[in-house]
Design an enzyme around this catalytic site. Sequence first.
Site, short mmCIF file in Angstrom:
data_model
loop_
_atom_site.label_atom_id
_atom_site.label_comp_id
_atom_site.label_asym_id
_atom_site.label_seq_id
_atom_site.Cartn_x
_atom_site.Cartn_y
_atom_site.Cartn_z
N ASP A 94 0.78 -1.44 -0.13
CA ASP A 94 0.08 0.04 -0.06
C ASP A 94 0.86 1.13 -0.13
OD1 ASP A 94 -2.29 1.31 -0.14
OD2 ASP A 94 -2.79 1.17 1.98
N ASN A 139 1.13 3.44 -2.96
CA ASN A 139 1.82 3.64 -4.22
C ASN A 139 1.35 5.28 -4.51
OD1 ASN A 139 2.75 1.24 -4.30
ND2 ASN A 139 1.33 0.74 -5.93
N GLY A 140 0.15 5.44 -4.44
CA GLY A 140 -0.49 6.90 -4.65
C GLY A 140 -0.07 7.92 -3.81
N ARG A 141 0.02 7.45 -2.63
CA ARG A 141 0.76 8.66 -1.64
C ARG A 141 2.33 9.04 -2.13
NH1 ARG A 141 -1.20 5.88 3.50
NH2 ARG A 141 -2.16 4.35 2.16
N HIS A 154 2.59 3.27 -8.75
CA HIS A 154 2.41 1.82 -9.19
C HIS A 154 3.62 1.43 -10.02
CE1 HIS A 154 -1.63 2.18 -7.53
NE2 HIS A 154 -2.08 2.86 -8.62
N SER A 184 -7.40 -5.45 -5.66
CA SER A 184 -8.57 -6.11 -4.77
C SER A 184 -9.94 -5.96 -5.61
CB SER A 184 -8.96 -5.38 -3.21
OG SER A 184 -9.40 -3.89 -3.62
N GLU A 240 -12.56 -4.75 -4.67
CA GLU A 240 -12.87 -3.37 -4.27
C GLU A 240 -12.16 -2.26 -5.07
OE1 GLU A 240 -12.11 -5.25 -1.75
OE2 GLU A 240 -14.34 -5.99 -1.10
N ASN A 241 -10.91 -2.64 -5.71
CA ASN A 241 -10.16 -1.62 -6.41
C ASN A 241 -10.91 -1.31 -7.89
OD1 ASN A 241 -7.06 -2.71 -4.94
ND2 ASN A 241 -8.14 -1.08 -4.37
N ARG A 277 1.83 -4.96 6.13
CA ARG A 277 1.35 -3.97 5.46
C ARG A 277 2.22 -2.62 5.41
NH1 ARG A 277 -5.07 -2.46 4.38
NH2 ARG A 277 -4.59 -0.61 3.37
N ARG A 326 -5.21 -2.07 9.02
CA ARG A 326 -6.22 -2.97 8.55
C ARG A 326 -5.93 -3.96 7.61
NH1 ARG A 326 -7.97 2.41 6.94
NH2 ARG A 326 -7.45 2.85 4.80
C1 IPE Z 1 -5.34 -2.75 -0.39
O1 IPE Z 1 -5.15 -1.54 -0.35
C2 IPE Z 1 -5.51 -3.25 -1.38
C3 IPE Z 1 -4.36 -3.83 -2.29
C4 IPE Z 1 -3.14 -3.41 -1.65
C5 IPE Z 1 -4.16 -4.32 -3.41
P1 IPE Z 1 -6.27 -0.25 -0.56
O2 IPE Z 1 -5.38 0.97 -0.71
O3 IPE Z 1 -7.19 -0.41 -1.56
O4 IPE Z 1 -7.02 -0.30 0.80
P2 IPE Z 1 -8.00 0.53 1.63
O5 IPE Z 1 -8.84 1.20 0.82
O6 IPE Z 1 -6.97 1.47 2.15
O7 IPE Z 1 -8.47 -0.04 2.67
C1 IPE Z 2 -1.52 0.15 -3.26
O1 IPE Z 2 -1.26 1.49 -3.38
C2 IPE Z 2 -1.79 -0.21 -4.84
C3 IPE Z 2 -3.07 -0.77 -4.96
C4 IPE Z 2 -4.09 -0.74 -4.11
C5 IPE Z 2 -3.44 -1.06 -6.27
P1 IPE Z 2 -2.37 2.61 -3.29
O2 IPE Z 2 -2.71 2.96 -4.66
O3 IPE Z 2 -3.57 2.25 -2.54
O4 IPE Z 2 -1.83 3.79 -2.99
P2 IPE Z 2 -2.44 4.91 -1.52
O5 IPE Z 2 -3.12 4.18 -0.42
O6 IPE Z 2 -3.39 5.51 -2.35
O7 IPE Z 2 -1.31 5.87 -1.19
MG MG Z 3 -4.26 2.38 -0.65
#
Ligand code: IPE
Ligand code: IPE
Ligand code: MG
Length: 253
Positions: free
Chosen positions: A30, A32-34, A47, A75, A77-78, A198, A204
């Site tokens: 988790d 990557n975006g941040r 990513h 996931s 949910e993604n 994590r 979580r």
């Molecule tokens: C969990 O990360 C899913 C993956 C790492 C693939 P998310 O970023 O989707 O989870 P939440 O939304 O913070 O719970």
């Molecule tokens: C995890 O990084 C990758 C996936 C869930 C696909 P995020 O994309 O969730 O990055 P944040 O949590 O928004 O920083």
């Molecule tokens: Mg995330």
Amino acid sequence: MAKAPPPFPDRHLPDVPVEKIPASIGIIMDGNGRWARRLGWERIKGHTAGIDSVRDTARAAAELGVKELTLYAFSVENWKRPRAEVTYLMRLLRRFAVDERPEIERNGIQFRTLGRIDDLPDSTRNELRESERLSVDNDGMVLRLALNYGGRTELADAARHLAEEAVAGRLDPASIDEAALAGALYDPSMRDVDLVIRTASEMRISNFLLWQISYAELVVTDVLWPEFRRENLFAAIREYAGRERRFGGLVTG
Ligand code: IPE
Ligand code: IPE
Ligand code: MG
């Protein structure tokens, strides 16, 4: 007199006894975006950067003698994310499947996916399946990518499968126990996870491996996934090795 070097200098952590190396590790990758936003970039750059973390972590885990490494990559949910990000991730996964084949081969890794792979775009699914096929006879670490994966979905799919078997007369409902349910999961050969890591601080599970993590130890790190490297894996394993696992029993002695 100088101390003799360990027989496999790269194969274990000198300060962690071999029997304390977790056999099965799951990682919720988790942040990557941040990571990307902090640098003023688009989220998707995070990513792409995360691929280097996957490569270094998988190689280090294999060298340590970890038997199974399961990485949560996408996931169920993604799909809620913006379409452009989802499309980018699907392309990245396809490219990963193709580009990592030599590395998978070199390390004897058994590559597998975990999740509803049939619902992925055709080209992504096909390349992932091909990488699975090419590595099926390898005997090194199992590297699983949890993709279009949800712990609840997996349990619901297993329940449906068992119900179908019962209705067809091939299964006595009274015989359904924990082993039967485990045998109906996406990969019945998957062992229980010992350690869940994590990244990016969130405390979580986010629907990751609900069945298989029942007694896993949890380590949450502030490190964002694109910055995660083998040293961070080693730190998590050291923390794990210092934990006392009781599995509901009492520690004697
Ligand atoms: C969990 O990360 C899913 C993956 C790492 C693939 P998310 O970023 O989707 O989870 P939440 O939304 O913070 O719970
Ligand atoms: C995890 O990084 C990758 C996936 C869930 C696909 P995020 O994309 O969730 O990055 P944040 O949590 O928004 O920083
Ligand atoms: Mg995330």
